[in-house]
Design an enzyme around this catalytic site. Sequence first.
Site, short mmCIF file in Angstrom:
data_model
loop_
_atom_site.label_atom_id
_atom_site.label_comp_id
_atom_site.label_asym_id
_atom_site.label_seq_id
_atom_site.Cartn_x
_atom_site.Cartn_y
_atom_site.Cartn_z
N LYS A 41 34.93 42.95 44.95
CA LYS A 41 36.23 42.29 45.14
C LYS A 41 37.15 43.18 45.96
O LYS A 41 38.18 43.66 45.49
CB LYS A 41 36.86 41.94 43.78
CG LYS A 41 36.19 40.76 43.12
CD LYS A 41 36.89 40.38 41.82
CE LYS A 41 38.16 39.59 42.05
NZ LYS A 41 37.89 38.17 42.35
N GLU A 99 29.03 30.45 47.83
CA GLU A 99 30.13 30.36 46.88
C GLU A 99 31.32 29.73 47.60
O GLU A 99 31.24 29.40 48.78
CB GLU A 99 30.51 31.74 46.35
CG GLU A 99 30.98 32.72 47.42
CD GLU A 99 31.33 34.08 46.87
OE1 GLU A 99 31.29 34.27 45.64
OE2 GLU A 99 31.68 34.97 47.67
N TYR A 141 40.16 44.79 43.86
CA TYR A 141 41.12 44.16 42.96
C TYR A 141 40.39 43.37 41.90
O TYR A 141 39.18 43.14 41.98
CB TYR A 141 42.07 43.24 43.73
CG TYR A 141 41.46 41.89 44.09
CD1 TYR A 141 41.77 40.75 43.35
CD2 TYR A 141 40.57 41.76 45.15
CE1 TYR A 141 41.21 39.52 43.67
CE2 TYR A 141 40.01 40.54 45.48
CZ TYR A 141 40.34 39.42 44.73
OH TYR A 141 39.79 38.21 45.04
N ARG A 180 46.38 57.51 58.90
CA ARG A 180 45.36 56.52 59.23
C ARG A 180 44.21 57.14 60.01
O ARG A 180 44.35 57.54 61.16
CB ARG A 180 45.98 55.38 60.06
CG ARG A 180 45.02 54.21 60.25
CD ARG A 180 45.62 53.12 61.15
NE ARG A 180 44.76 51.96 61.22
CZ ARG A 180 43.67 51.86 62.00
NH1 ARG A 180 43.34 52.89 62.78
NH2 ARG A 180 42.93 50.75 62.00
N ARG A 237 33.71 45.10 35.83
CA ARG A 237 33.46 44.77 37.24
C ARG A 237 34.31 45.64 38.16
O ARG A 237 33.85 46.10 39.21
CB ARG A 237 33.74 43.28 37.49
CG ARG A 237 33.49 42.86 38.93
CD ARG A 237 33.58 41.35 39.11
NE ARG A 237 34.88 40.82 38.81
CZ ARG A 237 35.19 39.52 38.87
NH1 ARG A 237 34.25 38.63 39.17
NH2 ARG A 237 36.41 39.09 38.59
N HIS A 257 39.64 56.61 59.85
CA HIS A 257 38.63 55.77 59.22
C HIS A 257 37.85 56.50 58.12
O HIS A 257 37.36 55.87 57.18
CB HIS A 257 37.66 55.21 60.26
CG HIS A 257 38.24 54.09 61.07
ND1 HIS A 257 39.21 54.28 62.00
CD2 HIS A 257 37.97 52.75 61.07
CE1 HIS A 257 39.54 53.13 62.55
NE2 HIS A 257 38.80 52.19 62.01
#
Length: 281
Positions: A146, A178, A33, A101, A52, A103
Amino acid sequence: MKTVAYYNGTIGTIDELTVPVKDRAVYFGDGIYDVAVAEQYHPFTLDDHINRFFCGIKQLKLPFTMTKDEFRALILELLQKMDAPGNAMIYWQASRGTDDRHHTFPAEGINANLLVMIKPFNMANELKHINIITTPETRYSYCNIKTINLVPNVLASQKAAEAGCEEAVFHKDGLVSECSHSNIHILKNGMLQTAPLSPAILPGITRMHLLQLAHQNSIPVNETAFTLEQLMDADEVLTTSSTALVRVVDSVDGIPVGGKDPETLMTLYHAYMNMYADCIK
């Protein structure tokens, strides 16, 4: 519209749109995101956020089909659908698509899902003072991407809120990395120091511009991780993020910090706010 949402070509308000339960973001957090802000329909540093975002797409090998130019055009188109004055927060995420679903990655031919949400947001126009706490680093090894796997950040943010603070700063083996949703920096003897880019921290857009502005204003920059002791002994402590820009820290774990170099602090702050004002004209 007061809010604008987009999901794979469908446009509505945030409350109207829904996401399929088999979107891999739902059960794996398998996506990335980014967030930007806009004033008067003018996004701030949008290209940096898009760069980014596309870097994360490449690192996670997401089957995203838009080009940067196409994606940028979409953001600008959606932003124009906001009611005036168009001051907004823009959030977007891409997941690895919709599939059963398992992996491993979905089979070829399943494209990434794109979600965009835009809502009213007014940027603070003055330097805000905040208090923070420290918390041990317990996150994964992809802090530089992110991804939407943010449970450790959520828990750290809640811990800060319960302590009456605005942020939590992560540390490991005595070194500061951070905060839960921002980068952190210190000023010491006229020098700006911040952790180096690595998988341990997010390459913040505001961080990047702050370092550039420091160089432009003849403020030395040291990209070396600092210790908890150096944090507490700093002349000033700053946090940076895309939605709060620059904030100054007044206390860490209830202990006062900073307040010793307001001149350098305000030089950086005014330089950043001038850049912000120029970008949204």
